[in-house]
Enzyme design. Structure first.
Site, PDB file in Angstrom:
ATOM      1  N   HIS A 100      38.536  -0.712  19.279  1.00  0.00           N
ATOM      2  CA  HIS A 100      39.589   0.258  18.928  1.00  0.00           C
ATOM      3  C   HIS A 100      39.044   1.689  18.929  1.00  0.00           C
ATOM      4  O   HIS A 100      39.733   2.629  19.325  1.00  0.00           O
ATOM      5  CB  HIS A 100      40.151  -0.035  17.534  1.00  0.00           C
ATOM      6  CG  HIS A 100      41.249  -1.055  17.507  1.00  0.00           C
ATOM      7  ND1 HIS A 100      42.429  -0.887  18.198  1.00  0.00           N
ATOM      8  CD2 HIS A 100      41.361  -2.239  16.852  1.00  0.00           C
ATOM      9  CE1 HIS A 100      43.218  -1.941  17.965  1.00  0.00           C
ATOM     10  NE2 HIS A 100      42.586  -2.780  17.162  1.00  0.00           N
ATOM     11  N   HIS A 159      36.181  -6.486  18.033  1.00  0.00           N
ATOM     12  CA  HIS A 159      37.575  -6.063  18.183  1.00  0.00           C
ATOM     13  C   HIS A 159      37.787  -4.662  17.585  1.00  0.00           C
ATOM     14  O   HIS A 159      38.396  -3.790  18.221  1.00  0.00           O
ATOM     15  CB  HIS A 159      38.474  -7.098  17.497  1.00  0.00           C
ATOM     16  CG  HIS A 159      39.933  -6.787  17.522  1.00  0.00           C
ATOM     17  ND1 HIS A 159      40.858  -7.573  18.167  1.00  0.00           N
ATOM     18  CD2 HIS A 159      40.651  -5.775  16.966  1.00  0.00           C
ATOM     19  CE1 HIS A 159      42.061  -7.038  18.012  1.00  0.00           C
ATOM     20  NE2 HIS A 159      41.968  -5.964  17.273  1.00  0.00           N
ATOM     21  N   GLU A 160      37.263  -4.440  16.385  1.00  0.00           N
ATOM     22  CA  GLU A 160      37.482  -3.152  15.725  1.00  0.00           C
ATOM     23  C   GLU A 160      36.708  -2.029  16.402  1.00  0.00           C
ATOM     24  O   GLU A 160      37.205  -0.908  16.538  1.00  0.00           O
ATOM     25  CB  GLU A 160      37.119  -3.233  14.236  1.00  0.00           C
ATOM     26  CG  GLU A 160      37.925  -4.244  13.427  1.00  0.00           C
ATOM     27  CD  GLU A 160      39.427  -4.202  13.663  1.00  0.00           C
ATOM     28  OE1 GLU A 160      39.960  -3.098  13.898  1.00  0.00           O
ATOM     29  OE2 GLU A 160      40.067  -5.264  13.648  1.00  0.00           O
ATOM     30  N   CYS A 186      46.171  -8.657  16.758  1.00  0.00           N
ATOM     31  CA  CYS A 186      45.890  -7.269  16.389  1.00  0.00           C
ATOM     32  C   CYS A 186      47.107  -6.724  15.668  1.00  0.00           C
ATOM     33  O   CYS A 186      48.238  -6.996  16.083  1.00  0.00           O
ATOM     34  CB  CYS A 186      45.625  -6.457  17.655  1.00  0.00           C
ATOM     35  SG  CYS A 186      45.356  -4.707  17.340  1.00  0.00           S
TER      36      CYS A 186
HETATM   37 NI    NI Z   1      43.302  -4.615  16.448  1.00  0.00          NI
END
Ligand code: NI
Length: 188
Positions: A163, A159-160, A116
């Site tokens: 966030h 993953h995004e 990341c």
């Molecule tokens: Ni990330």
């Protein structure tokens, strides 16, 4: 242009907030920011540019990583590299208000460990992710889009989207046993 220092570090509490839905039409500033994010990701995957501008390589970025608490993400996925000409071919995704609407049962993980842009260290351990997922969201003009993602791209979307909900990949690693249940998941 964006530089690595513009990206929030894992210790920054802003990364922990839940980002807000994007409304349309987008502001000029939002559009410009999205283009900067894409340019960063693309350049970061091209060795000469990454070296020249000292960019940490990444394939995805969420707005909150720049301190903008809005639900949009960008992903730049290299789909081809021609060694003879040195030409990279990328596919680019800019998605507002992305949501996973369905996913595979099968789960995978990045064998070398997920990374990341906000986590500037090597972290060992398994981050279980759906091998395939379908993401719905909106493009920059507010049109609904649907993306079917698999393997690395599927991981990038998960993953995004994490966030946007204040979650970092390190949160998904079992603290006591980072390789827990390894046999249940397929390494990629
Ligand atoms: Ni990330």
């Amino acid at each position: 242009m964006l530089r690595t220092k513009d990206i929030l570090d894992e210790k920054d509490k802003r990364l922990r907030q839940i980002s807000e839905e994007v409304t349309f039409p987008l502001t000029k500033e939002d559009k410009a920011q999205m283009k900067r994010m894409v340019a960063y990701l693309r350049d970061s995957q091209i060795e000469e540019k990454a070296e020249k501008y000292d960019l940490r390589p990444g394939m995805g970025m969420a707005a909150i990583q720049l301190g903008i608490p809005k639900r949009y993400i960008t992903i730049v996925n290299e789909i081809d590299f021609d060694e003879e000409t040195g030409k990279h071919t990328f596919e680019t995704y800019i998605v507002m208000n992305p949501k996973i609407i369905s996913h595979s049962e099968e789960m995978i993980y990045v064998e070398l460990g997920e990374g990341c842009l906000s986590v500037n260290r090597e972290v060992e351990g398994i981050v279980p992710r759906y091998a395939r997922c379908t993401v719905e969201g909106y493009d920059m003009d507010g049109h609904k889009i649907r993306i079917r993602a698999r393997e690395e791209l599927s991981i990038a979307f998960q993953h995004e989207i994490d966030h946007l909900n204040g979650i970092l990949f390190i949160d998904r690693i079992d603290q006591k046993n980072p390789f827990k249940n390894q046999e249940k998941y397929r390494a990629i």
